[in-house]
Design a protein around this motif. Sequence first.
Motif, PDB file in Angstrom:
ATOM      1  N   MET A   1      10.928   3.693   8.408  1.00 11.13           N
ATOM      2  CA  MET A   1      11.433   2.333   8.305  1.00 11.13           C
ATOM      3  C   MET A   1      11.781   1.330   9.869  1.00 11.13           C
ATOM      4  O   MET A   1      11.514   0.127  10.158  1.00 11.13           O
ATOM      5  CB  MET A   1      11.135   2.259   6.987  1.00 11.13           C
ATOM      6  N   MET A   2      12.983   1.889   9.784  1.00  9.81           N
ATOM      7  CA  MET A   2      13.704   0.971  10.908  1.00  9.81           C
ATOM      8  C   MET A   2      13.163   0.638  12.450  1.00  9.81           C
ATOM      9  O   MET A   2      12.911  -0.491  12.600  1.00  9.81           O
ATOM     10  CB  MET A   2      15.158   1.582  10.765  1.00  9.81           C
ATOM     11  N   GLN A   3      12.473   2.349  12.453  1.00 12.37           N
ATOM     12  CA  GLN A   3      12.008   1.606  13.642  1.00 12.37           C
ATOM     13  C   GLN A   3      10.681   0.900  13.959  1.00 12.37           C
ATOM     14  O   GLN A   3      10.272   0.122  15.148  1.00 12.37           O
ATOM     15  CB  GLN A   3      11.216   3.487  14.347  1.00 12.37           C
ATOM     16  N   ILE A   4       9.596   1.095  12.888  1.00 15.25           N
ATOM     17  CA  ILE A   4       8.868   0.217  12.935  1.00 15.25           C
ATOM     18  C   ILE A   4       9.028  -1.190  12.814  1.00 15.25           C
ATOM     19  O   ILE A   4       8.410  -2.175  13.041  1.00 15.25           O
ATOM     20  CB  ILE A   4       8.310   0.496  11.318  1.00 15.25           C
ATOM     21  N   CYS A   5      10.199  -1.693  12.019  1.00 15.10           N
ATOM     22  CA  CYS A   5      10.533  -2.674  11.515  1.00 15.10           C
ATOM     23  C   CYS A   5      11.349  -3.289  13.074  1.00 15.10           C
ATOM     24  O   CYS A   5      11.214  -4.348  13.975  1.00 15.10           O
ATOM     25  CB  CYS A   5      12.153  -2.847  11.279  1.00 15.10           C
ATOM     26  N   ASP A   6      11.453  -2.441  14.020  1.00 17.04           N
ATOM     27  CA  ASP A   6      11.782  -2.489  15.510  1.00 17.04           C
ATOM     28  C   ASP A   6      11.215  -3.207  16.192  1.00 17.04           C
ATOM     29  O   ASP A   6      11.058  -4.439  16.881  1.00 17.04           O
ATOM     30  CB  ASP A   6      12.676  -1.752  16.357  1.00 17.04           C
TER      31      ASP A   6
ATOM     32  N   LYS B   1      -0.193  -0.726   8.048  1.00 14.74           N
ATOM     33  CA  LYS B   1      -0.575   0.602   7.621  1.00 14.74           C
ATOM     34  C   LYS B   1      -0.585   2.130   7.963  1.00 14.74           C
ATOM     35  O   LYS B   1       0.006   2.115   9.216  1.00 14.74           O
ATOM     36  CB  LYS B   1      -1.617   0.732   6.814  1.00 14.74           C
ATOM     37  N   PRO B   2      -0.312   2.887   6.555  1.00 15.83           N
ATOM     38  CA  PRO B   2       0.437   4.252   7.537  1.00 15.83           C
ATOM     39  C   PRO B   2      -0.644   5.175   9.002  1.00 15.83           C
ATOM     40  O   PRO B   2      -0.056   5.763   9.882  1.00 15.83           O
ATOM     41  CB  PRO B   2       0.004   5.696   6.622  1.00 15.83           C
TER      42      PRO B   2
ATOM     43  N   TYR C   1       5.537  -8.244   3.755  1.00 12.71           N
ATOM     44  CA  TYR C   1       4.698  -6.555   2.416  1.00 12.71           C
ATOM     45  C   TYR C   1       4.023  -6.114   2.797  1.00 12.71           C
ATOM     46  O   TYR C   1       3.893  -4.225   1.987  1.00 12.71           O
ATOM     47  CB  TYR C   1       3.918  -7.823   2.390  1.00 12.71           C
ATOM     48  N   SER C   2       3.863  -5.566   3.514  1.00 13.50           N
ATOM     49  CA  SER C   2       1.897  -4.612   3.878  1.00 13.50           C
ATOM     50  C   SER C   2       3.391  -3.597   4.047  1.00 13.50           C
ATOM     51  O   SER C   2       3.157  -2.294   4.461  1.00 13.50           O
ATOM     52  CB  SER C   2       1.201  -4.770   5.264  1.00 13.50           C
ATOM     53  N   LEU C   3       4.494  -3.347   5.059  1.00  7.41           N
ATOM     54  CA  LEU C   3       5.302  -2.492   5.518  1.00  7.41           C
ATOM     55  C   LEU C   3       6.315  -2.221   4.012  1.00  7.41           C
ATOM     56  O   LEU C   3       6.167  -1.107   4.530  1.00  7.41           O
ATOM     57  CB  LEU C   3       6.451  -3.407   6.406  1.00  7.41           C
ATOM     58  N   GLY C   4       5.999  -3.534   2.990  1.00  5.15           N
ATOM     59  CA  GLY C   4       6.566  -2.807   2.089  1.00  5.15           C
ATOM     60  C   GLY C   4       6.135  -1.741   1.207  1.00  5.15           C
ATOM     61  O   GLY C   4       6.435  -0.820   0.457  1.00  5.15           O
ATOM     62  N   ILE C   5       4.609  -2.228   1.407  1.00  2.36           N
ATOM     63  CA  ILE C   5       3.728  -0.910   0.703  1.00  2.36           C
ATOM     64  C   ILE C   5       3.263   0.276   1.132  1.00  2.36           C
ATOM     65  O   ILE C   5       3.728   1.413   0.938  1.00  2.36           O
ATOM     66  CB  ILE C   5       2.023  -1.273   0.403  1.00  2.36           C
ATOM     67  N   VAL C   6       3.723   0.480   2.779  1.00  2.00           N
ATOM     68  CA  VAL C   6       4.397   1.465   3.140  1.00  2.00           C
ATOM     69  C   VAL C   6       5.138   2.270   2.804  1.00  2.00           C
ATOM     70  O   VAL C   6       5.369   3.595   2.659  1.00  2.00           O
ATOM     71  CB  VAL C   6       3.800   1.713   5.027  1.00  2.00           C
TER      72      VAL C   6
END
Length: 499
Positions: free
Chosen positions: A114-119, A135-136, A194-199
């Motif tokens: 998740m930290m990588q996706i946040c970057d 989404k995944p 929000y979508s990232l929270g679902i992931v």
Amino acid sequence: MEGKQLGGRYEILHPLGEGGMAVVYKAKDHLLNRHVAIKVMNQKLHEGEPAIQRFIREAQTAGKFSHPNIVNVFDIGNENDLYYMVMELIEGPTLGKLIEERGPLPAKEAISIMMQICDGLAHAHKHEIIHRDIKPHNIMCTANGTYKITDFGISRLLSAATQYTKTGTVMGSVHYFSPEQACGQELNYSSDLYSLGIVLYELVTGDVPFDADQSVAIALKHLQEPVPDPRDKNQALPAALCDIIYKALEKKPEDRYQSAEELKQALQKALFAPAHALETPEENQCPTQTETAVTVETARSKPRKFFRFALLGTIPLVLILGFVFFNVSGEKAPKKQQTAQTDLPADTQPGDKQLQSTKPMTPSTEQAHHEDKNADKQEKDDNQLVPEPEREKTPSEEPSKEEPGSEEPDNGNPPPAQEPSPVTYIVIVDQFSDQANADNCVQSLKSKGIEASYYETSGDAGTVYVVSAGEFNDEQAANARAEDVRNAGYPNAKVSKKE
């Protein structure tokens, strides 16, 4: 399409995947002699000019990005009304495929991803781009464990009406809709979060929080229903991660994390929390309403318990002291009475002596007489502080014979042992013969929240560049960092003592 050549340089090899908007092929770039991925737009969408413009705009937007957590776009073209986009080739699985194969991931691994996706999202948001379809299946994994976001702007090709009726991509996307996206409101960056929270929820539980037979029913759940407790599906979920999920999935955008950087900081804090915060969930789970009430009641009852235990502890103590007092008094009184009868002092009256001499002494009396005399003599000797006769010394009292002439400490205790010198442990990630590879490794680790650096060393094979991920005085902390590095895609990471 296999064997077809586009732009005079890209040879189509075979398809990699297909969606409602486009088909992705593996291709060979003969000009640069490398493999690439080519996304070819579905020709059924050519009827609408806005669709073509949006496809071109997506390529132009993604082409602005240069970030290790975003799939790079190299080129765009049109050949015989065939619109295509040339991208970085990633042959690893999607995050969705990874969840299907492995199910719920460990907390530390999920946080690292998740930290990588946040970057990647933070970089896109800085360019004022909202992805809208996180989404995944739109997150790719490279061979070295780097996660990259792809398909920027794909959801823009769909109108609000078709989002609820179209199958395939739509059903996959509606599970990750934000509430404002589900009801057609204007979106901002928090919609992607929000979508990232679902992931994240799906990463740690293996399932999405909202599901139903129809897309409209799922969208309504995003709008109306509270987030199901992820611990119902994963009892080992740590409290820190549970709190992050709930905040990311708030219904109101202003109640969520306001930026990808803020979400990453929360994840990073959870990742580098003490080990028990992620590994002993029984003590760190999110408290329920019932558990909170029990905790308050327990806190209120502590003073009463203290006085109860103090009282119960005092009663036995009083009884023991009383028992000792009366037993000591009882032992001393008979002794004095017996001594007065059997061992009179020299100034006793003659009549008393005659009385004593005329009274017969039994063997037991005679034995008691001698015992009392000995006791009185010992007491007298103690009171006069007569020096004790020289006695044989024990081995512990004898001077050391190892070194003649050595002096013992005044207190007779052996000299204190010298404390061992502190040991430094260094986490070695890997070794490279090429400096560029070492630098890429360092940058990759830093993008995942792991501090790293490299240094040069000489060996039989010449100069070697060694990448390290920190030095520690505690071996356990060093092993934990090495495990984080291995989870980040560097399986050769190890811990060595620093010479």
